[in-house]
Design an enzyme around this catalytic site. Structure first.
Site, mmCIF file in Angstrom:
data_model
loop_
_atom_site.group_PDB
_atom_site.id
_atom_site.type_symbol
_atom_site.label_atom_id
_atom_site.label_comp_id
_atom_site.label_asym_id
_atom_site.label_seq_id
_atom_site.Cartn_x
_atom_site.Cartn_y
_atom_site.Cartn_z
ATOM 1 N N HIS A 42 0.844 -1.203 0.000
ATOM 2 C CA HIS A 42 0.000 0.000 0.000
ATOM 3 C C HIS A 42 0.880 1.254 0.000
ATOM 4 C CE1 HIS A 42 -2.781 -2.935 2.182
ATOM 5 N NE2 HIS A 42 -3.479 -2.595 1.117
ATOM 6 N N GLY A 152 -2.831 -1.797 -7.444
ATOM 7 C CA GLY A 152 -1.709 -2.726 -7.486
ATOM 8 C C GLY A 152 -1.914 -3.832 -8.513
ATOM 9 N N LYS A 154 -0.804 -6.635 -8.023
ATOM 10 C CA LYS A 154 -1.061 -7.813 -7.175
ATOM 11 C C LYS A 154 -2.479 -8.346 -7.425
ATOM 12 C CE LYS A 154 -1.400 -10.268 -3.214
ATOM 13 N NZ LYS A 154 -2.777 -10.082 -2.843
ATOM 14 N N SER A 191 -2.520 -8.029 3.108
ATOM 15 C CA SER A 191 -3.067 -7.884 4.463
ATOM 16 C C SER A 191 -3.376 -9.259 5.049
ATOM 17 C CB SER A 191 -4.340 -7.045 4.431
ATOM 18 O OG SER A 191 -4.072 -5.799 3.821
#
Ligand code: AMP
Length: 259
Positions: A42, A152, A154, A191
């Site tokens: 982040h 992102g 990701k 997370s």
């Protein structure tokens, strides 16, 4: 750093910002939407936003509409104090942290749906997930009115869908992709990594190591299963390899560009 908890309060703050310089167009607003439990992935989005904007807005909202598993929603990590520290360190100007009823005054009767990309990969195993993502991101864009928004790689499928939504609805902003931040051992930062046991954490980097090295997606699946992972999917699409696995009840995803 301002903390704003309702769409109304955010809009008022946004208008004040615009007045400071006379008109909205002269302020570049960089926006990073998140679900909190912030990590260095982040932070890399925030750094990019800070470098390219006059005003940086971070949102923290664990969006109930995008969770198809109530247990996953309940157990989603919350680290508010630490999030504030990271936000301050990265020079965030305002955090928008609304509550669910304020974001869904209609009770989620209205939603944004996509019918193609959202049905494969994560969409196949998480029904309704991408409707929830697109709907909340549309709401956030309307409230924040960013010049650029940072996402992102990701979550590559999410990034593709958001780009598609911005094009489809002529939304007046630019989507900026940011490469995946990894731990030193290759594990994609997430997370959800906080929910892994020490043993699972030690094994998790194999996901990345295997998808990078395996000669095909079938081979990657075989190797992952041989090492005890419960594989949701491994698929090659558009010159990338996508993976989702379960470690216990935690679902982890990753993707890499194919050489
Ligand atoms: P999340 O809080 O998981 O919804 O993620 C918020 C934003 O951070 C999304 O655009 C994610 O793709 C991005 N993000 C999450 N993890 C990483 C990472 N390891 N590297 C880069 N961006 C990430």
């Amino acid at each position: 750093m301002k903390i704003l908890e309702t769409p109304q309060a955010f809009r008022e703050w946004r208008e004040e910002q615009a007045k400071l310089v006379g008109f909205v167009a002269s302020r570049r607003v960089g926006f990073v939407p998140t679900m909190g439990a912030l990590h260095e992935g982040h932070a890399s989005l925030l750094k990019r936003a800070r470098a390219q904007s006059d005003v940086v807005v971070l949102s923290i909202f664990v969006n109930p509409a995008q969770f198809n598993d109530p247990n996953d929603f309940q157990k989603y990590p919350k680290t508010w104090e630490q999030d504030l520290e990271i936000a301050r360190r990265e020079g965030v100007d305002a955090i928008f942290a609304p509550r669910a009823p304020d974001m869904y005054p209609d009770g989620y009767k209205y939603k944004v749906t996509e019918n193609e990309v959202s049905t494969v990969l994560c969409g196949a195993s998480r029904p309704g997930h991408f409707d929830g993502v697109l709907s909340v991101v549309m709401k956030l864009f309307q409230i924040v009115q960013p010049t650029k928004a940072y996402f992102g790689e990701k979550d590559y499928q999410q990034l593709s869908l958001i780009r598609g939504m911005v094009d489809a609805f002529f939304l007046p902003l630019e989507i900026v992709p940011v490469e995946t931040m990894r731990e030193a051992d290759g594990l994609a930062m997430s997370s959800r990594n906080r929910r892994l046991t020490p043993e699972q954490r030690a094994q998790a980097p194999r996901i990345y190591q295997i998808i990078v090295k395996a000669s095909s997606s079938d081979e990657a699946r075989r190797q992952l299963e041989a090492e005890g992972f419960k594989v949701d999917y491994v698929l090659d699409r558009e010159n990338r390899r996508f993976v989702a696995v379960f470690m216990g009840e935690v679902r982890l995803i990753d993707n890499v560009e194919l050489q």
